[in-house]
Design an enzyme around this catalytic site. Structure first.
Site, short mmCIF file in Angstrom:
data_model
loop_
_atom_site.label_atom_id
_atom_site.label_comp_id
_atom_site.label_asym_id
_atom_site.label_seq_id
_atom_site.Cartn_x
_atom_site.Cartn_y
_atom_site.Cartn_z
N HIS A 55 -1.72 -0.73 7.16
CA HIS A 55 -1.39 -1.06 5.76
C HIS A 55 -0.18 -0.29 5.22
O HIS A 55 0.48 -0.81 4.32
CB HIS A 55 -2.62 -0.86 4.85
CG HIS A 55 -3.32 0.44 5.00
ND1 HIS A 55 -4.27 0.68 5.96
CD2 HIS A 55 -3.20 1.60 4.31
CE1 HIS A 55 -4.72 1.91 5.85
NE2 HIS A 55 -4.09 2.49 4.87
N HIS A 106 -30.84 -12.08 24.42
CA HIS A 106 -29.86 -12.16 25.50
C HIS A 106 -29.45 -13.58 25.85
O HIS A 106 -28.64 -13.79 26.75
CB HIS A 106 -30.40 -11.46 26.75
CG HIS A 106 -30.32 -9.97 26.68
ND1 HIS A 106 -30.91 -9.25 25.67
CD2 HIS A 106 -29.71 -9.06 27.50
CE1 HIS A 106 -30.68 -7.96 25.87
NE2 HIS A 106 -29.95 -7.82 26.97
N HIS A 109 -3.72 3.75 -3.46
CA HIS A 109 -3.92 3.21 -2.12
C HIS A 109 -3.25 1.85 -1.93
O HIS A 109 -2.47 1.67 -1.00
CB HIS A 109 -5.42 3.07 -1.81
CG HIS A 109 -5.71 2.34 -0.53
ND1 HIS A 109 -5.80 2.98 0.68
CD2 HIS A 109 -5.90 1.02 -0.27
CE1 HIS A 109 -6.04 2.09 1.64
NE2 HIS A 109 -6.11 0.89 1.08
N HIS A 166 0.84 -1.19 0.00
CA HIS A 166 0.00 0.00 0.00
C HIS A 166 0.88 1.25 0.00
O HIS A 166 1.27 1.74 1.07
CB HIS A 166 -0.90 0.02 1.24
CG HIS A 166 -1.84 -1.15 1.32
ND1 HIS A 166 -1.43 -2.40 1.70
CD2 HIS A 166 -3.17 -1.23 1.07
CE1 HIS A 166 -2.47 -3.23 1.69
NE2 HIS A 166 -3.53 -2.54 1.32
N LEU A 177 -8.75 -1.97 10.84
CA LEU A 177 -8.74 -0.52 11.05
C LEU A 177 -9.48 -0.13 12.33
O LEU A 177 -10.55 -0.65 12.63
CB LEU A 177 -9.37 0.18 9.86
CG LEU A 177 -8.58 0.09 8.55
CD1 LEU A 177 -9.32 0.79 7.42
CD2 LEU A 177 -7.19 0.69 8.71
N ASP A 197 -8.31 7.94 7.54
CA ASP A 197 -9.76 8.13 7.44
C ASP A 197 -10.52 6.85 7.75
O ASP A 197 -11.56 6.87 8.41
CB ASP A 197 -10.12 8.60 6.03
CG ASP A 197 -9.47 9.92 5.68
OD1 ASP A 197 -9.93 10.96 6.18
OD2 ASP A 197 -8.48 9.92 4.91
N GLY A 198 -10.00 5.72 7.27
CA GLY A 198 -10.69 4.45 7.49
C GLY A 198 -10.79 4.10 8.95
O GLY A 198 -11.82 3.58 9.42
N ASN A 233 -5.95 12.25 4.10
CA ASN A 233 -5.58 12.32 2.69
C ASN A 233 -6.79 12.26 1.75
O ASN A 233 -6.63 12.20 0.53
CB ASN A 233 -4.57 11.23 2.32
CG ASN A 233 -5.10 9.82 2.53
OD1 ASN A 233 -6.30 9.58 2.49
ND2 ASN A 233 -4.19 8.87 2.74
N ASP A 274 -35.25 -12.26 29.65
CA ASP A 274 -34.69 -11.32 28.67
C ASP A 274 -34.75 -11.87 27.24
O ASP A 274 -34.58 -11.12 26.29
CB ASP A 274 -33.24 -10.97 29.03
CG ASP A 274 -33.18 -9.91 30.11
OD1 ASP A 274 -34.17 -9.18 30.28
OD2 ASP A 274 -32.16 -9.82 30.80
N GLU A 300 -18.20 -2.34 24.77
CA GLU A 300 -17.56 -3.65 24.87
C GLU A 300 -16.31 -3.75 24.01
O GLU A 300 -15.26 -4.22 24.47
CB GLU A 300 -18.55 -4.76 24.47
CG GLU A 300 -19.66 -5.01 25.47
CD GLU A 300 -20.88 -4.14 25.22
OE1 GLU A 300 -21.90 -4.33 25.93
OE2 GLU A 300 -20.83 -3.27 24.32
N PHE A 322 -22.83 -10.72 24.41
CA PHE A 322 -22.15 -9.58 23.81
C PHE A 322 -20.67 -9.84 23.55
O PHE A 322 -19.93 -8.92 23.18
CB PHE A 322 -22.35 -8.34 24.68
CG PHE A 322 -23.80 -8.00 24.87
CD1 PHE A 322 -24.65 -7.88 23.77
CD2 PHE A 322 -24.35 -7.85 26.13
CE1 PHE A 322 -26.00 -7.60 23.92
CE2 PHE A 322 -25.69 -7.57 26.30
CZ PHE A 322 -26.52 -7.45 25.19
N HIS A 334 -24.15 -14.82 32.44
CA HIS A 334 -25.45 -15.03 31.78
C HIS A 334 -25.24 -15.92 30.55
O HIS A 334 -25.44 -15.52 29.42
CB HIS A 334 -26.09 -13.70 31.39
CG HIS A 334 -26.49 -12.86 32.58
ND1 HIS A 334 -25.60 -12.53 33.57
CD2 HIS A 334 -27.67 -12.32 32.94
CE1 HIS A 334 -26.22 -11.80 34.50
NE2 HIS A 334 -27.50 -11.67 34.14
#
Length: 656
Positions: free
Chosen positions: A71, A471, A264, A31, A121, A159-160, A189, A467, A409, A435, A459
């Site tokens: 990268h 859940h 890129h 890259h 990223l 940016d990513g 950029n 729930d 998380e 989660f 849980h």
């Protein structure tokens, strides 16, 4: 004299960019875009600010540098080579080749001088936040702690990285905690892989960071080394807020296609490479680095680092003489030596939910280990991570060790990786098992980085009850078990839970997931002190058996009840507890055969979750391969067949 300074700076940046072109062209892969446009930025950091010693790359008080955008690794490796780390030109020429020290994205376990693995990223921003947390927390835990630890954490992102959701969790947390020694270098950029950022991003990044309590600086030209260096110097003076430096650059600078996404992720090639070098005014053969460039990096970066390292050694020796007990604690923390703190801990056995057992154990360990550090993602009361009397880590109480991560998380898990990479703390993180999906990429990263992270997932099954579907975890256990290097421990009673903690705390490089119940678990009739270490053991064994029930967690006691009912019908089913399948798989073949003593077709697995992985151990599987439902826990369990009577009936039918 000033003119010479400008000349050597131009030569160094040109040599760095040209080396990037050669590295990527030879590999015919890589890259170049960001690697070329960010070169002056990183040169300014190395020339004037970054404190590290190539001869001692693991020195604890070095500045940390995280490449969230992994990268542009050709730039990273070129910088390490020029600044004196143990990467040769030959290593650079093997970029992206099998078994090289220069893989496609940087790996902390492979290449000296790399502070964090990068690639996905945004995760690097989270890891940098964790490093800044560690620097602040560790320093605050010792008298005159800044003598032991006083450094900056830098992070390069693009940016990513900022479009990924993890970045918002991380920058929000950093602003809240006022991590003023965290400096984010944002390479703006205007381009992503598919096209200009305007295709998908129109927000004001500046206003976003201001809203999150960050100091924001801007540099209009990515080629202005002096302006960039001045901005970094200003960021280092921030007494209250983390700083983002927005550096406006031109992607693929020097290429005939500069400013476009075409640069890129594709090599420039020989013709465009020559064109770019002409733009830089670098008229040397390929793979040439002028001696003046090596000398300049040595006179600036390497010399500064060596001097800082030697000064630190003298200071730490003096600190040890003045504060011997505190220094011994610091040394234990940095080496993760827990033995002096936990040898005399005892544990009460009782019928209770394993999350409750975990809570009591955590409190005991927290009070015993002065550098245990962690919390949960806003579920401390449910996961039992709230330690009574513990001080919360905050901007005003950096000495605190209980962390309120908030409902972040993924950010929590990324930051914990950064804490472990930094050293000096033993972190843990808690949330509901369902989660685990939110933080799975960070668990995977911890495994790749060989970090002994401790996850407390409560849980754990349909027994969550009311729930409902959203859940009640089904596939999460299987997901965690498929991550290489991760140890998943699902204890069946308070004794197994204590063994699980011992295993997690003694781990040196494997992440450990403790899977905990909300419902109470009776004590098992057998206590095997090696049960978790071996991964499986008999809790009920017939000399002449008609089959075996293989179970984990709360289902072990259910298996025992079902076995008793089957025994009344003349069927003798031995029961095996398998708290950790990974440990069991690592045992000798003889031991595994001794546990799996019945023929394959006479074995039955019993676990309230996906049956996807159980075919390895048993021909017959009782589990859940559909989503759950809402209702009282006992009603849900009955509905899905997890009662002693229904399990016994199903096993009898299976073994006919």
């Amino acid at each position: 004299m000033e003119e010479q300074k400008v000349d050597i700076d131009s030569l160094c940046v040109a040599a760095l960019r040209s080396l990037v072109i050669d590295v990527i062209n030879k590999a015919n892969s890589g890259h170049p875009g960001m690697a070329l446009d960010a070169a002056p930025m990183m040169y300014a950091l190395y020339r004037d600010h970054l404190k590290a010693d190539p001869e001692h790359p693991d020195w604890i008080n070095r500045d940390r540098l995280v490449y969230s955008a992994g990268h542009p690794s050709a730039l990273i490796y070129s910088l390490l080579h020029l600044s004196g780390y143990s990467l040769s030109l030959e290593d650079l020429q093997r970029f992206r080749q099998l078994h090289s020290l220069t893989p496609g994205h940087p790996e902390v376990t492979l290449t000296r001088g790399i502070d964090a693995t990068a690639g996905p990223l945004g995760q690097g921003i989270g890891q940098a936040v964790g490093m800044a947390i560690a620097e602040k927390a560790v320093s605050a835990q010792y008298p005159e702690g800044s003598r032991l630890l006083d450094h900056y954490t830098y992070c390069l992102c693009g940016d990513g990285c900022l479009e990924e959701g993890i970045s918002q969790e991380a920058i929000s947390l950093a602003g809240h905690l006022k991590l003023n020694k965290l400096i984010l270098l944002y390479d703006e950029n205007g381009s992503t892989l598919d096209g200009p950022t305007s295709n998908s991003l129109t927000e004001s990044v500046k206003l976003r960071f201001l809203a999150e309590e960050w100091n924001v600086l801007e540099v209009s030209s990515g080629n202005d080394v002096e302006a960039i260096s001045k901005a970094i110097g200003e960021a280092k003076q921030s007494a209250l807020y983390p700083t983002v430096i927005i550096v406006h650059t031109t992607i693929g600078y020097g290429s005939a296609k500069q400013g476009t996404h075409a640069t890129h992720g594709a090599p420039l090639g020989e013709e465009d490479g020559r064109h770019a070098k002409d733009v830089y005014g670098f008229h040397y053969p390929d793979w040439t680095v002028p001696e003046e460039v090596y000398a300049h990096f040595k006179e600036t970066f390497a010399s500064r680092g060596k001097e800082a390292y030697e000064a630190y050694q003298n200071e730490s020796d003096a600190y040890e003489a003045e504060h011997p007990e505190d220094y011994a604690r610091f040394a234990n923390a940095m080496s993760r030596n827990l033995d002096p703190y936990i040898q005399n801990l005892s544990f009460e056995e009782k019928k209770e939910a394993s999350r409750a057992s975990s809570g009591r154990l955590l409190s005991d360990y927290f009070n015993a280990i002065p550098f245990l550090f962690g919390g949960s993602a806003d579920v401390a009361a449910s996961v039992k991570t709230g330690v009574k009397g513990a001080v919360d880590f905050s901007a005003t109480h950096p000495e605190g060790r209980n962390v309120n991560w908030g409902i972040r998380e993924f950010g929590m898990a990324c930051a914990c990786n950064g804490i472990l990479l930094h050293g000096g703390l033993v972190p843990y993180a808690g949330c509901f098992l369902i989660f685990a999906d939110y933080l799975k990429p960070a668990i995977r990263m911890a495994a790749m980085e060989e970090l002994p992270m401790i996850y407390l997932f409560s849980h754990d099954s349909l027994a969550v009850g009311e729930d409902g579907t959203t859940h009640q975890p089904i596939e999460q256990l299987s997901m965690l078990r498929t991550i290489p290097g991760v140890k998943v421990i699902r204890p069946a009673d308070s004794y197994e839970t204590s063994l699980a903690y011992q295993a997690a705390l003694s781990s040196k490089k494997n992440p450990t997931c403790l899977i905990l119940t909300r419902q109470a678990l009776p004590m098992l009739p057998v206590k095997d002190p090696k049960g978790v270490e071996k991964g499986a053991y008999f809790v009920k064994k017939f000399e002449k058996e008609d089959g075996e029930i293989l179970a984990t967690g709360s289902e072990v006691s259910l298996a025992l009840e079902s076995s008793a009912l089957l025994e009344e019908k003349g069927l003798r089913l031995s029961v095996v507890s398998l708290p950790c399948l990974e440990n069991f798989d690592a045992c000798t073949e003889d031991y595994r055969k001794s546990i799996l003593s019945s023929p394959y077709e006479k074995r039955v697995s019993l676990e309230m979750g996906s049956t996807a992985l159980w075919g390895k151990y048993a021909a017959n599987r009782i589990g859940v391969d559909a989503f759950g439902t809402s209702g009282k826990a006992e009603d849900v369990l009955s509905e899905y067949g997890f009662t002693p009577e229904k399990v016994a009936e199903k096993i009898a039918q299976m073994l006919k």
